[in-house]
Motif scaffolding. Sequence first.
Motif, PDB file in Angstrom:
ATOM      1  N   ASP A  73       0.835  -1.199   0.000  1.00 13.84           N
ATOM      2  CA  ASP A  73       0.000   0.000   0.000  1.00 13.84           C
ATOM      3  C   ASP A  73       0.865   1.243   0.000  1.00 13.84           C
ATOM      4  O   ASP A  73       2.104   1.180  -0.168  1.00 13.84           O
ATOM      5  CB  ASP A  73      -0.967  -0.019   1.189  1.00 13.84           C
ATOM      6  CG  ASP A  73      -0.222  -0.063   2.518  1.00 13.84           C
ATOM      7  OD1 ASP A  73       1.027   0.134   2.514  1.00 13.84           O
ATOM      8  OD2 ASP A  73      -0.871  -0.300   3.554  1.00 13.84           O
ATOM      9  N   ALA A 103      -4.390   4.828  -5.649  1.00 17.81           N
ATOM     10  CA  ALA A 103      -5.238   5.070  -4.480  1.00 17.81           C
ATOM     11  C   ALA A 103      -4.995   6.466  -3.925  1.00 17.81           C
ATOM     12  O   ALA A 103      -3.857   6.934  -3.819  1.00 17.81           O
ATOM     13  CB  ALA A 103      -4.982   4.025  -3.412  1.00 17.81           C
ATOM     14  N   THR A 104      -6.082   7.159  -3.610  1.00 16.33           N
ATOM     15  CA  THR A 104      -6.043   8.443  -2.889  1.00 16.33           C
ATOM     16  C   THR A 104      -6.811   8.226  -1.597  1.00 16.33           C
ATOM     17  O   THR A 104      -8.053   8.162  -1.610  1.00 16.33           O
ATOM     18  CB  THR A 104      -6.664   9.565  -3.739  1.00 16.33           C
ATOM     19  OG1 THR A 104      -6.003   9.626  -5.003  1.00 16.33           O
ATOM     20  CG2 THR A 104      -6.533  10.900  -3.036  1.00 16.33           C
ATOM     21  N   GLU A 105      -6.108   8.116  -0.494  1.00 19.07           N
ATOM     22  CA  GLU A 105      -6.719   7.701   0.765  1.00 19.07           C
ATOM     23  C   GLU A 105      -7.022   8.901   1.661  1.00 19.07           C
ATOM     24  O   GLU A 105      -6.394   9.967   1.547  1.00 19.07           O
ATOM     25  CB  GLU A 105      -5.792   6.738   1.497  1.00 19.07           C
ATOM     26  CG  GLU A 105      -5.501   5.470   0.720  1.00 19.07           C
ATOM     27  CD  GLU A 105      -4.556   4.537   1.470  1.00 19.07           C
ATOM     28  OE1 GLU A 105      -3.953   4.983   2.467  1.00 19.07           O
ATOM     29  OE2 GLU A 105      -4.436   3.362   1.045  1.00 19.07           O
ATOM     30  N   ARG A 300     -13.290   8.701   2.800  1.00 19.93           N
ATOM     31  CA  ARG A 300     -13.306   7.690   1.742  1.00 19.93           C
ATOM     32  C   ARG A 300     -11.901   7.481   1.192  1.00 19.93           C
ATOM     33  O   ARG A 300     -11.056   8.381   1.270  1.00 19.93           O
ATOM     34  CB  ARG A 300     -14.247   8.075   0.604  1.00 19.93           C
ATOM     35  CG  ARG A 300     -13.690   9.143  -0.315  1.00 19.93           C
ATOM     36  CD  ARG A 300     -14.563   9.386  -1.526  1.00 19.93           C
ATOM     37  NE  ARG A 300     -13.908  10.273  -2.505  1.00 19.93           N
ATOM     38  CZ  ARG A 300     -14.453  10.654  -3.656  1.00 19.93           C
ATOM     39  NH1 ARG A 300     -15.678  10.244  -3.972  1.00 19.93           N
ATOM     40  NH2 ARG A 300     -13.790  11.457  -4.489  1.00 19.93           N
ATOM     41  N   ASN A 301     -11.717   6.306   0.626  1.00 23.34           N
ATOM     42  CA  ASN A 301     -10.507   5.993  -0.136  1.00 23.34           C
ATOM     43  C   ASN A 301     -10.908   5.889  -1.611  1.00 23.34           C
ATOM     44  O   ASN A 301     -11.721   5.034  -1.989  1.00 23.34           O
ATOM     45  CB  ASN A 301      -9.888   4.681   0.332  1.00 23.34           C
ATOM     46  CG  ASN A 301      -9.340   4.784   1.748  1.00 23.34           C
ATOM     47  OD1 ASN A 301      -8.958   5.867   2.213  1.00 23.34           O
ATOM     48  ND2 ASN A 301      -9.317   3.647   2.459  1.00 23.34           N
TER      49      ASN A 301
END
Length: 595
Positions: A73, A103-105, A300-301
Motif C-alpha cells: 500500500d 489510491a487516494t486515501e 473515503r478511499n
Amino acid sequence: MCPCCSWRDICKYETAKVIRVQSMTYGTIRWTLCMIVFLYVCLALVSDKLYQRKEPLISSVQTKVKGIAEVKDGNAKMKVMDTADYTFPLQGNSFFVMTNFIATEGQTQGLCPEYPTRRTLCSNDWGCQKGRKDPLSKGIQTGKCVQYNATRKTCEVSAWCPVELERDPPRPALLISAENFTVLIKNNIDFPGHNYTTRNILPGVNITCTFHKTRNPQCPIFRLGDIFQEVGENFSDVAVQGGIMGIEIYWDCNLDRWFHSCRPKYSFRRLDDRTTIESLYPGNNFRFARYYMEGNTEKRNLIKAFGIRFDILVFGTGGKFDFIQVVVYIGSTLSYFGLATVFIDFLIDTYSSTCCRSRVYRCCPVCEPCGVNEYYYRKKCETIEEPKPTLKYVSFVDEPYIRMVDQQLLGKSLQEMEGEEVPRPRRDFTDLAKLSPPPHPDSSPSPAAPEEMQLLKGKPRLPSPARPKWCSCGQCRPSQLPESSKVIEELCCRKKEGPCITTSALFEELVLSRATLRFSLLYQEPLLEMDADALNDQLRHCAYRRYVDWRFGSEDMAAFAILPSCCRWKIRERFPKKDGKYAGFKNPSPYTYLN
C-alpha cells in the motif's frame, strides 16, 4: 373465366422441344460437368450438414474468479487482496479483474486547491470563477486563488480533499500476480426448437483441471495468463493500463441420434485498441470509492482501478435431420446441372462465329471444329425478322442471296434498292415430289435437249419504248397500280442485264405447267372441285405460290415476298383474269398475290 378460353385449353400441357446433338466431345463435357456438380452437391450436403434444420441457441453464463494477490500500500505495507477486492461483477456476460490501481486515501469533504493543470492555474482571484463546474475538475470553484505549493497557485474548489493526483499507473502492475488467477465459466444453453438443453461442465469433470487447447480442451477453468498467451499477448504489459479480452464459446451441435455431438469450442480474441500511442484513452480503467467513518467525520478511499474486462461471447447452432430441408436443398441444387447446358451452348455460340476459324480450335482442343459448331448452331437457332408490314423480300436470279428491304426507306423502285443480304434458305429435297406430277406410266425417260438443261441462255430482249427503265431482262411491263403504290411492283428478275428467268425450262415446268399446277392443287386438296369458271384463278394463284416457294423457300419470307414484274405478267398471260384487272400485291398474306 376468360371468354376466349375453354376447359379444353386449360386442361393441356406444353413442353419445350429440344435438339439432341450426337457428339462425343460435347457428351463427354456434359457428363463430366454433371459429375462434378453431383460430387459437389453430395459433399456439401454431408460436410455442411445441409440436410439438417439449424436452430440458434439461448445462453446464460456465470463466472467465478479465484486467486490471491499480495500488494504494497501507500505506506509500504504488504496487503493481501482476494476475490472481493479485485473483481467487479458487470451487466451481461462480462466480468472485470483489477490488475493495477492508483489510491487516494483519507479524503474528506472540504476546501482545497485544485490539481495544477492548464485550466486550473491562476495568479490572483480574477483567474477563478465562483461556482464554476468544469467536467474535468475535481470540484466546484470558490472564486479564490490559493497556494498549491511553493511555486504554483491554483483555484480553490469545494471537493473531496485532498484531490486526486493525476499520474501514470505504476509499472510493473501492482497485481502482476493476477496472471495466475483462474476463472470458472458456467455456460448453459438451450435449443427450444429441438427441445434440447445442455451445459459446458461435463459430468464428473475434474475441478482441479486447467484449460489447454490440445491436452484439456473441455475444461471450463481458465488461467488468465494462458488466455493472453493463446492470442500472442503479454499479460504483464496489458496489466499496466488494462484492456478488453473476448472469450468465445462456439457450439456446433449435431443432435441426430446416429452422430450425436454437442461440445463447446473455446477461443480467445483481443477486443480493445492495441495501439496505445494512437488511442486517446488507452487501456481500461474506472474509479470507485470505499467510504468509512473516522470519529464523526465521513472519509473515503478513492481508487482508480486499471484492469481487464472479459466479455464472454456465446454463439452457435444446433442441427437436426429434417426431411423438408433435404427436399428444399435438392430442389435448389437442381439448377446447377444446367451449367453443363449453358457451357456447351456457349461453346457452340462462340466457336461458330467466323473469328474462330483460324485460331480458336488450335487453342481449345476440347472444342469441336468451327464448321461442326456452325452446323449445330444452325440447327439450334433460327433467326426471324420482325413481321412488320413495311418489310419486303426480293430475289434476283443472278444473285445467290435474298434481299430484305424496309418499305419505309423506299423513295424509288424496289429494283434500285440495295437492302440487307439474307442467306437463301436451304431446301429439303426429300419433299420435292409435290413440285411436279409423277411421270405418265406409258412415258419412258429420254435425255433432255441441251437447251432444256442449260438455263437462261437466251438473249435479252432489245430495249423498246414500252420497256421500263428499271427492267434488266426486257420482259417487264409498267405497273398498273396508282402512282403512290406502283414502286412496289417495279421489280425485275435480274439485278444486271441478262436473260429473263421466264425463258428457263424450269420456270415453264414449275410455274406455268398446267399439269403441274393441277397436280399441286390436288396434292394439297385431293377432293378439290375444278370449277371451269374459276379454274384460271385457281391456277394463277397456285402459280404465284409455286414461284414464291421456288425462289424464297421459307414460309416466313413468303408472306412478304415480291414477284418480279416479268414473272407476274407471264403468269397472268398464261392464266388471265376475265376482266383483265389485277389487284396486285396484298400485304401481309400467306402468299403475296391473290388476283
